[in-house]
Design a protein around this motif. Structure first.
Motif, PDB file in Angstrom:
ATOM      1  N   ASP A  50     -32.521   5.327 -28.890  1.00 48.62           N
ATOM      2  CA  ASP A  50     -31.713   5.306 -30.117  1.00 48.62           C
ATOM      3  C   ASP A  50     -32.290   6.271 -31.153  1.00 48.62           C
ATOM      4  O   ASP A  50     -31.546   6.988 -31.832  1.00 48.62           O
ATOM      5  CB  ASP A  50     -31.669   3.890 -30.701  1.00 48.62           C
ATOM      6  CG  ASP A  50     -30.790   2.956 -29.885  1.00 48.62           C
ATOM      7  OD1 ASP A  50     -29.949   3.466 -29.117  1.00 48.62           O
ATOM      8  OD2 ASP A  50     -30.941   1.727 -30.017  1.00 48.62           O
ATOM      9  N   ARG A  51     -33.604   6.269 -31.270  1.00 50.80           N
ATOM     10  CA  ARG A  51     -34.259   7.166 -32.226  1.00 50.80           C
ATOM     11  C   ARG A  51     -34.024   8.626 -31.844  1.00 50.80           C
ATOM     12  O   ARG A  51     -33.773   9.478 -32.699  1.00 50.80           O
ATOM     13  CB  ARG A  51     -35.754   6.863 -32.288  1.00 50.80           C
ATOM     14  CG  ARG A  51     -36.487   7.668 -33.365  1.00 50.80           C
ATOM     15  CD  ARG A  51     -37.907   7.175 -33.589  1.00 50.80           C
ATOM     16  NE  ARG A  51     -38.725   7.291 -32.390  1.00 50.80           N
ATOM     17  CZ  ARG A  51     -39.136   6.254 -31.657  1.00 50.80           C
ATOM     18  NH1 ARG A  51     -38.801   5.019 -31.993  1.00 50.80           N
ATOM     19  NH2 ARG A  51     -39.886   6.445 -30.579  1.00 50.80           N
ATOM     20  N   ARG A  53     -31.472   9.768 -30.126  1.00 54.91           N
ATOM     21  CA  ARG A  53     -30.059  10.069 -30.410  1.00 54.91           C
ATOM     22  C   ARG A  53     -29.884  10.463 -31.873  1.00 54.91           C
ATOM     23  O   ARG A  53     -29.198  11.441 -32.191  1.00 54.91           O
ATOM     24  CB  ARG A  53     -29.180   8.855 -30.098  1.00 54.91           C
ATOM     25  CG  ARG A  53     -28.931   8.590 -28.631  1.00 54.91           C
ATOM     26  CD  ARG A  53     -27.867   7.512 -28.462  1.00 54.91           C
ATOM     27  NE  ARG A  53     -27.694   7.132 -27.070  1.00 54.91           N
ATOM     28  CZ  ARG A  53     -28.313   6.105 -26.495  1.00 54.91           C
ATOM     29  NH1 ARG A  53     -29.155   5.354 -27.199  1.00 54.91           N
ATOM     30  NH2 ARG A  53     -28.101   5.823 -25.225  1.00 54.91           N
ATOM     31  N   ARG A  54     -30.486   9.680 -32.761  1.00 49.32           N
ATOM     32  CA  ARG A  54     -30.363   9.971 -34.196  1.00 49.32           C
ATOM     33  C   ARG A  54     -30.985  11.324 -34.534  1.00 49.32           C
ATOM     34  O   ARG A  54     -30.416  12.118 -35.286  1.00 49.32           O
ATOM     35  CB  ARG A  54     -31.032   8.864 -35.020  1.00 49.32           C
ATOM     36  CG  ARG A  54     -30.281   7.537 -35.013  1.00 49.32           C
ATOM     37  CD  ARG A  54     -30.793   6.624 -36.119  1.00 49.32           C
ATOM     38  NE  ARG A  54     -32.207   6.307 -35.946  1.00 49.32           N
ATOM     39  CZ  ARG A  54     -32.662   5.285 -35.232  1.00 49.32           C
ATOM     40  NH1 ARG A  54     -31.813   4.478 -34.609  1.00 49.32           N
ATOM     41  NH2 ARG A  54     -33.961   5.053 -35.133  1.00 49.32           N
ATOM     42  N   THR A  55     -32.156  11.575 -33.960  1.00 50.51           N
ATOM     43  CA  THR A  55     -32.830  12.857 -34.202  1.00 50.51           C
ATOM     44  C   THR A  55     -31.982  14.019 -33.702  1.00 50.51           C
ATOM     45  O   THR A  55     -31.873  15.064 -34.357  1.00 50.51           O
ATOM     46  CB  THR A  55     -34.201  12.886 -33.503  1.00 50.51           C
ATOM     47  OG1 THR A  55     -35.005  11.812 -33.993  1.00 50.51           O
ATOM     48  CG2 THR A  55     -34.917  14.204 -33.758  1.00 50.51           C
ATOM     49  N   ASP A  57     -28.687  14.066 -33.339  1.00 53.95           N
ATOM     50  CA  ASP A  57     -27.528  14.223 -34.225  1.00 53.95           C
ATOM     51  C   ASP A  57     -27.919  14.955 -35.503  1.00 53.95           C
ATOM     52  O   ASP A  57     -27.193  15.830 -35.987  1.00 53.95           O
ATOM     53  CB  ASP A  57     -26.931  12.854 -34.569  1.00 53.95           C
ATOM     54  CG  ASP A  57     -26.181  12.237 -33.399  1.00 53.95           C
ATOM     55  OD1 ASP A  57     -25.829  12.989 -32.468  1.00 53.95           O
ATOM     56  OD2 ASP A  57     -25.958  11.014 -33.413  1.00 53.95           O
ATOM     57  N   GLU A  58     -29.074  14.584 -36.056  1.00 59.85           N
ATOM     58  CA  GLU A  58     -29.555  15.243 -37.272  1.00 59.85           C
ATOM     59  C   GLU A  58     -29.760  16.733 -37.028  1.00 59.85           C
ATOM     60  O   GLU A  58     -29.335  17.576 -37.825  1.00 59.85           O
ATOM     61  CB  GLU A  58     -30.875  14.610 -37.731  1.00 59.85           C
ATOM     62  CG  GLU A  58     -30.729  13.221 -38.318  1.00 59.85           C
ATOM     63  CD  GLU A  58     -32.067  12.634 -38.734  1.00 59.85           C
ATOM     64  OE1 GLU A  58     -33.088  13.366 -38.652  1.00 59.85           O
ATOM     65  OE2 GLU A  58     -32.102  11.455 -39.135  1.00 59.85           O
TER      66      GLU A  58
END
Length: 201
Positions: A50-51, A53-55, A57-58
């Motif tokens: 999840d982390r 994925r967020r990274t 996307d950022e």
């Protein structure tokens, strides 16, 4: 625990696809992949995925913002408006602004100077019009006044250039009507009466 079953290169340069338990999970850039240390057949906690994925996307939004800012100088307001159109969250927006500022791609003073020079060269404007345009771009009035003052814009010269481009419209008019039309035109362009009087006379 989820297991990385494949890491495949995408058609887009510098992008890879991550497969978890035999299914596509998400895409990321090579830099993020290298930093994460992910390897095929490795078991990874869901929180780590999840982390990542967020990274990813950022980083995707940061890369797009870099492209947007590389076409021409941008004001901070323009970047914020771009983030809003792309539905970028506040946290990522701050990271984008920080990144662009660090790379010297975001500087309101430099943007204002570029805008004034571009207008003067290709689309002459009165100081009043320039100030209105820059205000819409989110530039603070202090910066606008400082840059316009330092550029030494000659209102008389710029107004004359504008009229030269419009002369064909007035060449068949009698002098009184010509002067009136020219005065009205310059007034619409934001020039004050003293400037209009000197240029038209």
């Amino acid at each position: 625990m989820p297991r990385i079953t494949a890491i495949k290169k995408q058609k887009r340069e510098g992008r890879v696809s991550i497969y978890v338990d035999g299914k596509f999970a998400f895409g990321t850039d090579l830099e993020t992949l290298v930093r994460s240390g992910l390897k095929v057949e490795e078991e990874v906690p869901e929180e780590t995925l999840d982390r990542l994925r967020r990274t990813s996307d950022e980083q995707k939004y940061i890369n797009k913002a870099l492209q947007f800012a590389s076409f021409r100088p941008r004001s901070e307001r323009e970047i914020k408006d771009w983030c809003k159109r792309k539905n970028v969250g506040v946290i990522v927006e701050k990271k984008i602004i920080k990144k662009l500022t660090k790379l010297e791609l975001l500087n309101d003073v430099a943007f204002t100077r570029w805008w004034v020079r571009q207008r003067s060269e290709f689309r002459p404007r009165s100081k009043r019009q320039l100030k209105a345009e820059l205000f819409q771009k989110g530039i603070e009035s202090q910066i606008i006044d400082l840059v316009i003052s330092s550029e030494g814009l000659d209102e008389i010269s710029i107004a004359r250039k504008l009229l030269e481009k419009q002369n064909w419209k007035y060449r068949n008019l009698e002098e009184k009507e010509r002067r009136q039309k020219q005065s009205e035109y310059l007034a619409r362009k934001g020039y004050d009466w003293d400037t209009i009087k000197e240029v038209v006379d």
